[in-house]
Write an enzyme that holds these catalytic residues in place. Sequence first.
Site, PDB file in Angstrom:
ATOM      1  N   CYS A   8     -11.972  35.888   6.061  1.00  0.00           N
ATOM      2  CA  CYS A   8     -11.813  37.256   5.567  1.00  0.00           C
ATOM      3  C   CYS A   8     -10.476  37.869   5.948  1.00  0.00           C
ATOM      4  CB  CYS A   8     -12.947  38.129   6.072  1.00  0.00           C
ATOM      5  SG  CYS A   8     -14.535  37.663   5.373  1.00  0.00           S
ATOM      6  N   THR A  40     -22.133  40.934   3.209  1.00  0.00           N
ATOM      7  CA  THR A  40     -21.394  42.192   3.331  1.00  0.00           C
ATOM      8  C   THR A  40     -22.234  43.359   2.834  1.00  0.00           C
ATOM      9  OG1 THR A  40     -19.206  41.175   3.189  1.00  0.00           O
ATOM     10  CG2 THR A  40     -19.386  43.469   2.481  1.00  0.00           C
TER      11      THR A  40
END
Length: 382
Positions: A324, A73
């Site tokens: 996620c 990320t």
Amino acid sequence: MSLPVYLDYNATTPVAPEVLEAMEPFLRGQFGNPSSAHAYGAQAADAVAKARRQVAGLIGAHEREMVFTGCATEANNLAIAGAAWARSEKGRHLITSTIEHPSVAAPFRRLQAQGWEVTVLPVDAYGRVDPANLAAALRPDTVLVSVMHANNEVGTIQPVAEMARLARRHGALFHTDAAQSVGKIVVNVDELAVDLLTLAGHKFYAPKGVGALYVRTGTPLTPVLVGAGQEHRLRPGTENVPCIVGLGSAAESARRMLPELSRQLRRVRDTLHDGLLEAVAGLALNGHPVERLPNTLNVSFPDVSGRDLLAHVEAVAASVGSACHEDEDTVSGVLAAMGISLLRARGAIRLSTGRFTTVEQAREACNSLVAAWRSLARAAHP
């Protein structure tokens, strides 16, 4: 009670034994800071340098082109925001796709809110971007294109090399999120022709909390974080030496095991798929039948909810999509972007095999899933 068969390797992988062994000294006596100018620091700096060579070797890069980050990320944010900021004088037009991971989609939304124009490319029924759509979207003021290498939910592999060359001819940088593909298939940055590439340690048997960004020599990038000068002044902060060492070890193992590992993953995945096809009338494959990751099987079961199905199978640990957004009680946005009907998307589950999954486990999981599906289908249609 025995643990269920683990079929969620796309969410995370266990730490491989050789990786843990490589990390252990740096969790004990070898605790130095790589920036320290004494023996302890030199020991740590040498370990980080070795890991940098190992990770670079996995993807065909030069060691100086690797930047260690805390996760994929962070690497995605650095690639996207860093490239956009660095090239803002050339233009403020960006391109991405409709099926990107949230760690790519969110930075684009933030840049859009800050005044950049963002074009989002559609995908076909298999989840692939058509390079012709990219060619039509490219403009003189396009500074960055970001399209993932392989989708985390359906496994579809994108024609990245063709798209990256299109972007290059128009003077745009190309970034690919390869978190799901690195370690499962051969990935080479020169063959893909990318300027920036993200990888995640915990997707190929390194620990969580470490990732890396490949930055091709000469690619302009503005740091997202500021502070000291670590990682070529692109990612300040004291290096996470144990996890970086683990990432290096995992990269070395992956380089050594590919492509045999790819063949093993495909064999186990196809055993699972063949068993489900034989037993479940109306089972539908989501994703490309050929151009997909060798470990990923996304299928829709008829007459049931994927969430309900997995809730009734204690012997299998799997997911309905990306970890996620597992807490969202909605169908996958990836499947919706592929034009899959709401009813079919509702019955989808993602089964992802890994290095430690056996054919016997695949058969066991298949039997458990079929039994649960039959029970739920009977209850829905008594």
